[in-house]
Design an enzyme around this catalytic site. Sequence first.
Site, PDB file in Angstrom:
ATOM      1  N   ASN A 156       5.072  -3.758   4.566  1.00 24.24           N
ATOM      2  CA  ASN A 156       4.565  -2.409   4.802  1.00 24.24           C
ATOM      3  C   ASN A 156       5.605  -1.570   5.544  1.00 24.24           C
ATOM      4  O   ASN A 156       6.421  -2.095   6.292  1.00 24.24           O
ATOM      5  CB  ASN A 156       3.291  -2.497   5.650  1.00 24.24           C
ATOM      6  CG  ASN A 156       2.603  -1.166   5.785  1.00 24.24           C
ATOM      7  OD1 ASN A 156       2.241  -0.558   4.784  1.00 24.24           O
ATOM      8  ND2 ASN A 156       2.447  -0.682   7.006  1.00 24.24           N
TER       9      ASN A 156
ATOM     10  N   SER B 187       4.738  -6.775   7.376  1.00 24.82           N
ATOM     11  CA  SER B 187       4.866  -5.382   7.797  1.00 24.82           C
ATOM     12  C   SER B 187       6.141  -5.200   8.600  1.00 24.82           C
ATOM     13  O   SER B 187       6.460  -6.018   9.470  1.00 24.82           O
ATOM     14  CB  SER B 187       3.660  -4.965   8.639  1.00 24.82           C
ATOM     15  OG  SER B 187       2.475  -5.087   7.870  1.00 24.82           O
TER      16      SER B 187
ATOM     17  N   SER C 247      -1.909   3.878   2.271  1.00 24.42           N
ATOM     18  CA  SER C 247      -1.972   3.352   3.640  1.00 24.42           C
ATOM     19  C   SER C 247      -3.324   3.681   4.246  1.00 24.42           C
ATOM     20  O   SER C 247      -3.858   4.764   4.010  1.00 24.42           O
ATOM     21  CB  SER C 247      -0.886   4.003   4.503  1.00 24.42           C
ATOM     22  OG  SER C 247       0.330   3.353   4.297  1.00 24.42           O
TER      23      SER C 247
ATOM     24  N   ASP D 147       0.817  -1.218   0.000  1.00 23.10           N
ATOM     25  CA  ASP D 147       0.000   0.000   0.000  1.00 23.10           C
ATOM     26  C   ASP D 147       0.853   1.272   0.000  1.00 23.10           C
ATOM     27  O   ASP D 147       0.326   2.370  -0.037  1.00 23.10           O
ATOM     28  CB  ASP D 147      -1.022   0.008   1.148  1.00 23.10           C
ATOM     29  CG  ASP D 147      -0.395   0.149   2.533  1.00 23.10           C
ATOM     30  OD1 ASP D 147       0.810   0.443   2.648  1.00 23.10           O
ATOM     31  OD2 ASP D 147      -1.137  -0.034   3.519  1.00 23.10           O
ATOM     32  N   ASP D 148       2.183   1.131   0.066  1.00 19.08           N
ATOM     33  CA  ASP D 148       3.043   2.316   0.148  1.00 19.08           C
ATOM     34  C   ASP D 148       3.524   2.797  -1.218  1.00 19.08           C
ATOM     35  O   ASP D 148       4.344   3.708  -1.290  1.00 19.08           O
ATOM     36  CB  ASP D 148       4.261   2.015   1.036  1.00 19.08           C
ATOM     37  CG  ASP D 148       3.855   1.740   2.472  1.00 19.08           C
ATOM     38  OD1 ASP D 148       3.063   2.529   3.020  1.00 19.08           O
ATOM     39  OD2 ASP D 148       4.314   0.735   3.039  1.00 19.08           O
TER      40      ASP D 148
END
Length: 324
Positions: A134, A166, A57, A25-26
């Site tokens: 993440n 993550s 994010s 998502d970054d």
Amino acid sequence: MQFNILGLCLLASTVLAKTVLLTNDDSWASTNIRATYYKLKEAGHNVILVAPVSQRSGFGGQFYVQQNKNLTSNGEFNYVLQGAPSWGHELTDDHIWYYNGTPASCVAFALTYVLPKYFATQNYSIDLVVSGPNEGTNMGGLYTLSGTMGATYNAVYRNLPAIAFSGSNSNNSFYKDSLNLSDPLDPSTIYAEQTVSLVNTIFENQGSNPRALPLGVGLNVNYPPVGYQNETCVEPKWVPTRITGDFASTADMVFNETAGVFEWSPHSYAALSVCNSGDCSLPTEDFIISRTACQASISVFQVDYDANLALTLQTHDLLKPLIG
Ligand SMILES: *[C@@H]1O[C@H](CO)[C@@H](O)[C@H](O)[C@H]1NC(C)=O
Ligand SMILES: *[C@@H]1O[C@H](CO)[C@@H](O)[C@H](O)[C@H]1NC(C)=O
Ligand SMILES: *[C@@H]1O[C@H](CO)[C@@H](O)[C@H](O)[C@H]1NC(C)=O
Ligand SMILES: *[C@@H]1O[C@H](CO)[C@@H](O)[C@H](O)[C@H]1NC(C)=O
Ligand SMILES: *[C@@H]1O[C@H](CO)[C@@H](O)[C@H](O)[C@H]1NC(C)=O
Ligand SMILES: *[C@@H]1O[C@H](CO)[C@@H](O)[C@H](O)[C@H]1NC(C)=O
């Protein structure tokens, strides 16, 4: 003897070559995802990276279908500029794609567009979806909120084995500034190597099973500070964990009287501490990451949203005589 060992190594690496769909998502240009892309390839896998063009994010499982053919603003790190097409790939590598959407929609874009349109002759089938690592941990109640998780649980819901990773390195860094695959203390590089190690373990144990993970099941992995964030930690110990339970954090807000605005506060109330399924003796992710050092948490989750049979029957009793 030496010849035999070499032969075995070659055999092992051939057997292990899998097709991995990599997202996050970054953004597609973040250091963590690029490090993981190259390390998975180095391990012999066929990797297709498809990720958002900009930071997504906190978008959770939101499914965003892009209506504009071209970008209406610059992508993350100004790597792709306003006016460029809303999706595309690196000119030098057609396995690295961006889409102007959320992580969950990037998975759909990869499966319904990139694979059939650009790789039709290869006829790839995805062995595993990897989301992340993440920039920042995703533990406890962030399950639904995290875009890294959103891509993961959407992929599991689409019958694909998927794992969310993550890291504790939360700086939003551009791979052109920070990627260094030969730096043994770089957190992105360490996380990428650890990710390959976990993924390869699963592939080795998969054997001749067509699935890397059971149907409906995914994993959530969190890494502690490593390398430049804690030089004594370069190879965290793997620990099985639970998502819910003692110390589990979740999102909340508090009002700041001085500033006159609300602020993010992850720990202002005791999160749900319940064990309706899974191994109730396991520590939570939050406990392992926040209260121990140099350990990585691995939680097993399922995307069967229904409550277990005992709870379902108990709740049905509350609906009598409306039902049964
Ligand atoms: C979108 O960008 C392409 C070039 O990438 C250009 O040919 C086209 O005119 C643009 N369309 C709009 C609506 O801006
Ligand atoms: C593509 O692979 C699937 C299984 O993954 C198989 O069922 C199908 O026949 C293959 N198609 C072609 C054109 O090879
Ligand atoms: C954070 O990322 C930015 C963008 O890539 C980079 O310029 C900066 O040096 C990074 N900061 C740290 C502390 O790593
Ligand atoms: C990458 O890391 C290695 C090992 O720390 C270092 O020698 C090298 O200078 C770094 N490369 C760049 C471009 O910073
Ligand atoms: C760094 O990791 C070591 C274990 O490898 C641990 O003892 C130490 O507490 C950690 N430091 C911090 C600041 O977390
Ligand atoms: C509230 O906001 C002020 C002004 O922005 C800031 O200085 C202060 O640290 C904040 N207080 C808390 C408890 O976060």
